[in-house]
Design a protein around this motif. Sequence first.
Motif, PDB file in Angstrom:
ATOM      1  N   ILE A  15      -7.498 -45.666  75.802  1.00 12.37           N
ATOM      2  CA  ILE A  15      -7.888 -46.200  77.114  1.00 12.37           C
ATOM      3  C   ILE A  15      -7.943 -45.076  78.137  1.00 12.37           C
ATOM      4  O   ILE A  15      -8.875 -45.006  78.951  1.00 12.37           O
ATOM      5  CB  ILE A  15      -6.927 -47.323  77.547  1.00 12.37           C
ATOM      6  N   LEU A  16      -6.980 -44.172  78.100  1.00 11.84           N
ATOM      7  CA  LEU A  16      -6.966 -43.035  79.016  1.00 11.84           C
ATOM      8  C   LEU A  16      -8.195 -42.152  78.815  1.00 11.84           C
ATOM      9  O   LEU A  16      -8.847 -41.742  79.781  1.00 11.84           O
ATOM     10  CB  LEU A  16      -5.690 -42.224  78.840  1.00 11.84           C
ATOM     11  N   ILE A  17      -8.543 -41.873  77.581  1.00 11.29           N
ATOM     12  CA  ILE A  17      -9.724 -41.054  77.280  1.00 11.29           C
ATOM     13  C   ILE A  17     -10.995 -41.748  77.771  1.00 11.29           C
ATOM     14  O   ILE A  17     -11.856 -41.114  78.381  1.00 11.29           O
ATOM     15  CB  ILE A  17      -9.797 -40.725  75.776  1.00 11.29           C
ATOM     16  N   LEU A  18     -11.111 -43.045  77.538  1.00  6.07           N
ATOM     17  CA  LEU A  18     -12.281 -43.787  78.025  1.00  6.07           C
ATOM     18  C   LEU A  18     -12.356 -43.768  79.550  1.00  6.07           C
ATOM     19  O   LEU A  18     -13.440 -43.607  80.124  1.00  6.07           O
ATOM     20  CB  LEU A  18     -12.240 -45.229  77.518  1.00  6.07           C
ATOM     21  N   ALA A  19     -11.218 -43.908  80.217  1.00  5.82           N
ATOM     22  CA  ALA A  19     -11.201 -43.873  81.678  1.00  5.82           C
ATOM     23  C   ALA A  19     -11.634 -42.505  82.191  1.00  5.82           C
ATOM     24  O   ALA A  19     -12.400 -42.408  83.160  1.00  5.82           O
ATOM     25  CB  ALA A  19      -9.813 -44.231  82.206  1.00  5.82           C
ATOM     26  N   LEU A  20     -11.171 -41.457  81.558  1.00  9.07           N
ATOM     27  CA  LEU A  20     -11.567 -40.103  81.970  1.00  9.07           C
ATOM     28  C   LEU A  20     -13.053 -39.865  81.741  1.00  9.07           C
ATOM     29  O   LEU A  20     -13.728 -39.253  82.567  1.00  9.07           O
ATOM     30  CB  LEU A  20     -10.727 -39.052  81.247  1.00  9.07           C
ATOM     31  N   LEU A  21     -13.585 -40.347  80.614  1.00 10.70           N
ATOM     32  CA  LEU A  21     -15.015 -40.213  80.352  1.00 10.70           C
ATOM     33  C   LEU A  21     -15.835 -41.001  81.372  1.00 10.70           C
ATOM     34  O   LEU A  21     -16.876 -40.530  81.846  1.00 10.70           O
ATOM     35  CB  LEU A  21     -15.343 -40.661  78.931  1.00 10.70           C
ATOM     36  N   ALA A  22     -15.382 -42.194  81.724  1.00 15.71           N
ATOM     37  CA  ALA A  22     -16.079 -42.993  82.730  1.00 15.71           C
ATOM     38  C   ALA A  22     -16.058 -42.298  84.087  1.00 15.71           C
ATOM     39  O   ALA A  22     -17.063 -42.269  84.797  1.00 15.71           O
ATOM     40  CB  ALA A  22     -15.439 -44.379  82.839  1.00 15.71           C
ATOM     41  N   LEU A  23     -14.921 -41.704  84.451  1.00 20.25           N
ATOM     42  CA  LEU A  23     -14.824 -40.967  85.711  1.00 20.25           C
ATOM     43  C   LEU A  23     -15.757 -39.759  85.709  1.00 20.25           C
ATOM     44  O   LEU A  23     -16.451 -39.497  86.687  1.00 20.25           O
ATOM     45  CB  LEU A  23     -13.376 -40.529  85.963  1.00 20.25           C
TER      46      LEU A  23
END
Length: 174
Positions: A15-23
């Motif tokens: 989830i953290l990796i996906l959030a960083l990619l989205a940002l």
Amino acid sequence: MANATTIAKRAGLGILILALLALLYWTTLYPRDRAPGFYLFGSAGDESVEDWTFANDVRLCTLQVYAAGWRPHAINLNCMATPEGDLYLSCSVCERKYWASQVGTDSPGRLRLDGVVYPVKVNRVTDQEQMDMSWQARLAKLNSFDDDDPLNPRPDPNAVRPDHWWTFRVESRS
């Protein structure tokens, strides 16, 4: 077999990796059209600017203000310089726009023009004479381009400034 703690840690990391990619996606591709962006990237314009007339060669400016005092919020706007070099931002029906409510007195911001990001301060203009001067600069700029832009159609050069139109003065911030 993985236990529940290991699965939860992996899920949290995913989830953290996906959030960083989205940002990362959001900060590199936005603002676009009417969707706001986040942090502005570009080369740093560290020197103070006294004459902003070069802004009239760029279709849109991108302004980053700080929502709630800390969160970057970037939008594309018409910007226009007067013949004297003063820079203004154009905002139609601005009372409905989130970013405008975040601008106070000498609000810090960042302005991107043609890939260069300048530290600025932004102030809403309410003086009618100054608003009219900014409106005239807007009309002159939008009518100066040779090509047609569907997002910024050429206005009537004699158009009267509507009551719902706001303007903001932009100045360099050291």
